[in-house]
Design a protein around this motif. Structure first.
Motif, PDB file in Angstrom:
ATOM      1  N   UNK A 291       0.828  -1.188   0.000  1.00  0.00           N
ATOM      2  CA  UNK A 291       0.000   0.000   0.000  1.00  0.00           C
ATOM      3  C   UNK A 291       0.871   1.250   0.000  1.00  0.00           C
ATOM      4  N   UNK A 292       0.436   2.247  -0.736  1.00  0.00           N
ATOM      5  CA  UNK A 292       1.152   3.519  -0.745  1.00  0.00           C
ATOM      6  C   UNK A 292       0.460   4.476   0.214  1.00  0.00           C
ATOM      7  N   UNK A 293       1.128   5.569   0.537  1.00  0.00           N
ATOM      8  CA  UNK A 293       0.503   6.544   1.419  1.00  0.00           C
ATOM      9  C   UNK A 293      -0.743   7.132   0.753  1.00  0.00           C
ATOM     10  N   UNK A 294      -0.715   7.275  -0.573  1.00  0.00           N
ATOM     11  CA  UNK A 294      -1.879   7.791  -1.281  1.00  0.00           C
ATOM     12  C   UNK A 294      -3.084   6.881  -1.149  1.00  0.00           C
ATOM     13  N   UNK A 295      -2.876   5.588  -1.315  1.00  0.00           N
ATOM     14  CA  UNK A 295      -3.974   4.631  -1.163  1.00  0.00           C
ATOM     15  C   UNK A 295      -4.493   4.623   0.265  1.00  0.00           C
ATOM     16  N   UNK A 296      -3.583   4.795   1.202  1.00  0.00           N
ATOM     17  CA  UNK A 296      -3.967   4.821   2.609  1.00  0.00           C
ATOM     18  C   UNK A 296      -4.807   6.051   2.918  1.00  0.00           C
ATOM     19  N   UNK A 297      -4.402   7.204   2.399  1.00  0.00           N
ATOM     20  CA  UNK A 297      -5.180   8.434   2.599  1.00  0.00           C
ATOM     21  C   UNK A 297      -6.569   8.268   1.997  1.00  0.00           C
TER      22      UNK A 297
ATOM     23  N   UNK B 289      -3.240   9.952  -5.565  1.00  0.00           N
ATOM     24  CA  UNK B 289      -2.676   9.342  -6.767  1.00  0.00           C
ATOM     25  C   UNK B 289      -1.161   9.189  -6.670  1.00  0.00           C
ATOM     26  N   UNK B 290      -0.593   9.540  -5.523  1.00  0.00           N
ATOM     27  CA  UNK B 290       0.850   9.453  -5.280  1.00  0.00           C
ATOM     28  C   UNK B 290       1.666  10.303  -6.249  1.00  0.00           C
ATOM     29  N   UNK B 291       1.076  11.411  -6.696  1.00  0.00           N
ATOM     30  CA  UNK B 291       1.806  12.358  -7.534  1.00  0.00           C
ATOM     31  C   UNK B 291       2.812  13.111  -6.661  1.00  0.00           C
ATOM     32  N   UNK B 292       2.369  13.504  -5.479  1.00  0.00           N
ATOM     33  CA  UNK B 292       3.224  14.140  -4.473  1.00  0.00           C
ATOM     34  C   UNK B 292       2.851  13.572  -3.111  1.00  0.00           C
ATOM     35  N   UNK B 293       3.778  13.675  -2.170  1.00  0.00           N
ATOM     36  CA  UNK B 293       3.498  13.244  -0.805  1.00  0.00           C
ATOM     37  C   UNK B 293       3.127  14.459   0.032  1.00  0.00           C
TER      38      UNK B 293
END
Length: 70
Positions: free
Chosen positions: A2-8, A39-43
């Motif tokens: 999981x990425x931080x974007x998916x988690x958010x 979309x994990x374009x930026x954190x």
């Protein structure tokens, strides 16, 4: 993994917020930034992570690739 974007996104949806509503709650101008995070374009910045934690009631740890805990 999981990425931080998916988690958010998962935490936002579980809380029932739209991107625009979440943006308003954490004090940013519009939902476009939330979309970019999801979309994990930026954190998100450390300050934004703190606000997301406060509003969504979860801890986001970007150093672990987007882990989530309650």
């Amino acid at each position: 993994m999981s990425t931080i974007g998916k988690t958010i996104r998962a935490a936002r949806m579980a809380s029932g917020f739209t991107q625009a509503e979440l943006a308003d709650w954490i004090g940013i101008k519009n939902g476009d930034q939330i979309s970019r995070w999801e979309r994990d374009v930026v954190k998100p910045s450390a300050d934004s992570v703190g606000e997301l934690t406060r509003v969504l009631g979860v801890r986001l740890d970007s150093s672990l690739g987007g882990s989530i805990s309650c």
